[in-house]
Write a protein that holds these residues in place. Structure first.
Motif, short mmCIF file in Angstrom:
data_model
loop_
_atom_site.label_atom_id
_atom_site.label_comp_id
_atom_site.label_asym_id
_atom_site.label_seq_id
_atom_site.Cartn_x
_atom_site.Cartn_y
_atom_site.Cartn_z
N LYS A 190 0.85 -1.19 0.00
CA LYS A 190 0.00 0.00 0.00
C LYS A 190 0.89 1.23 0.00
N GLU A 191 0.66 2.10 -1.00
CA GLU A 191 1.43 3.33 -1.12
C GLU A 191 0.73 4.44 -0.35
N LEU A 192 1.46 5.10 0.53
CA LEU A 192 0.93 6.13 1.41
C LEU A 192 1.93 7.27 1.53
N PRO A 193 1.48 8.41 2.03
CA PRO A 193 2.49 9.41 2.41
C PRO A 193 3.45 8.76 3.42
N GLU A 194 4.70 9.09 3.32
CA GLU A 194 5.72 8.40 4.11
C GLU A 194 5.44 8.38 5.62
N PRO A 195 5.07 9.50 6.25
CA PRO A 195 4.81 9.43 7.70
C PRO A 195 3.62 8.54 8.05
N VAL A 196 2.63 8.49 7.18
CA VAL A 196 1.46 7.64 7.42
C VAL A 196 1.85 6.17 7.33
N ALA A 197 2.68 5.82 6.36
CA ALA A 197 3.16 4.44 6.22
C ALA A 197 3.93 4.02 7.47
N GLU A 198 4.77 4.90 8.00
CA GLU A 198 5.53 4.60 9.22
C GLU A 198 4.59 4.35 10.40
N ARG A 199 3.59 5.23 10.55
CA ARG A 199 2.65 5.08 11.67
C ARG A 199 1.84 3.80 11.54
N GLU A 200 1.40 3.48 10.32
CA GLU A 200 0.60 2.28 10.14
C GLU A 200 1.43 1.03 10.42
N TYR A 201 2.68 1.02 9.98
CA TYR A 201 3.57 -0.11 10.26
C TYR A 201 3.73 -0.27 11.77
N ASP A 202 3.99 0.83 12.47
CA ASP A 202 4.18 0.78 13.92
C ASP A 202 2.91 0.30 14.62
N LEU A 203 1.75 0.79 14.18
CA LEU A 203 0.48 0.38 14.80
C LEU A 203 0.23 -1.11 14.59
N LEU A 204 0.46 -1.59 13.37
CA LEU A 204 0.27 -3.02 13.11
C LEU A 204 1.23 -3.87 13.95
N SER A 205 2.43 -3.37 14.18
CA SER A 205 3.39 -4.10 15.02
C SER A 205 2.90 -4.18 16.46
N VAL A 206 2.32 -3.09 16.96
CA VAL A 206 1.76 -3.09 18.33
C VAL A 206 0.60 -4.07 18.42
N LEU A 207 -0.27 -4.05 17.42
CA LEU A 207 -1.39 -4.99 17.41
C LEU A 207 -0.90 -6.43 17.40
N GLU A 208 0.14 -6.68 16.59
CA GLU A 208 0.71 -8.03 16.53
C GLU A 208 1.30 -8.43 17.88
N ASP A 209 2.03 -7.52 18.51
CA ASP A 209 2.63 -7.80 19.82
C ASP A 209 1.55 -8.11 20.86
N GLY A 210 0.39 -7.46 20.73
CA GLY A 210 -0.71 -7.70 21.65
C GLY A 210 -1.57 -8.88 21.25
N ARG A 211 -1.15 -9.58 20.20
CA ARG A 211 -1.88 -10.74 19.68
C ARG A 211 -3.32 -10.41 19.30
N LEU A 212 -3.50 -9.19 18.79
CA LEU A 212 -4.81 -8.76 18.32
C LEU A 212 -4.95 -9.09 16.84
N PRO A 213 -6.16 -9.33 16.38
CA PRO A 213 -6.33 -9.72 14.98
C PRO A 213 -6.04 -8.55 14.03
N ALA A 214 -5.05 -8.74 13.22
CA ALA A 214 -4.67 -7.73 12.22
C ALA A 214 -3.73 -8.40 11.22
N VAL A 215 -3.52 -7.76 10.10
CA VAL A 215 -2.55 -8.29 9.13
C VAL A 215 -1.15 -8.15 9.72
N THR A 216 -0.25 -8.99 9.25
CA THR A 216 1.13 -8.99 9.75
C THR A 216 1.97 -7.98 8.97
N PRO A 217 2.56 -7.01 9.68
CA PRO A 217 3.45 -6.08 8.98
C PRO A 217 4.75 -6.80 8.62
N VAL A 218 5.14 -6.69 7.37
CA VAL A 218 6.32 -7.40 6.88
C VAL A 218 7.47 -6.43 6.62
N GLY A 219 7.14 -5.25 6.13
CA GLY A 219 8.19 -4.30 5.81
C GLY A 219 7.64 -2.96 5.42
#
Length: 118
Positions: free
Chosen positions: A64-93
Motif C-alpha cells: 500500500k502506497e501512502l504518504p511516508e509518515p502515514v506508512a511509518e505510523r501504520e507499520y508501527d500500529l500493526l506491530s503493536v497490534l501483533e505484539d498484543g496478539r490482536l487480529p490484524a494483518v502482519t506487517p512485513v516491511g
C-alpha cells in the motif's frame, strides 16, 4: 539506493520474507500491473491509497502506497497490534520511494490475509 533519481530510497523487511528487490520500485504502484509479473489480482476493499498484491511462491503480500509518515505510523500500529496478539494483518516491511515528480512516498508491506477486511 539514493540520489535524486526515481526509485527505491530505503527498504526494511522482517526476516523470513522475500527481499522484494526484484519489484519495479522506480514506478508508482499504480503502474506496476503491466510491468511486474509478480502482481496478482485479488479482491480488495475500498482504499483511498493505491494497493496491489504480489506473489512469491505460495505467499501473497499486500503493498500500500501512502504518504511516508502515514506508512511509518501504520507499520508501527500493526506491530503493536501483533505484539498484543490482536487480529490484524502482519506487517512485513516498509519502503521509501521517490517518484518521477521528486516526491517521496512510503509503501507498507503486509502479509495477505485471506478473508481480511480493510
Amino acid at each position: 539506493m539514493g540520489g535524486d533519481s526515481p526509485g527505491l530510497r530505503s527498504l526494511q523487511v522482517r526476516p523470513g520474507h522475500p527481499e522484494f528487490l526484484d519489484l519495479p520500485w522506480h514506478l508508482p504502484l499504480a503502474e506496476w500491473r503491466p510491468a511486474c509479473p509478480r502482481v496478482v489480482q485479488l479482491p480488495r476493499g475500498l482504499s483511498r491509497h493505491e494497493v496491489l498484491f504480489v506473489s512469491y511462491g505460495a505467499s501473497v503480500y499486500a503493498l500500500k502506497e501512502l504518504p511516508e509518515p502515514v506508512a511509518e505510523r501504520e507499520y508501527d500500529l500493526l506491530s503493536v497490534l501483533e505484539d498484543g496478539r490482536l487480529p490484524a494483518v502482519t506487517p512485513v516491511g516498509r519502503a521509501r520511494v521517490r517518484h518521477q515528480d521528486g516526491e517521496d512516498a512510503g509503501v507498507l508491506v503486509t502479509r495477505f490475509l485471506d478473508g481480511s477486511l480493510p
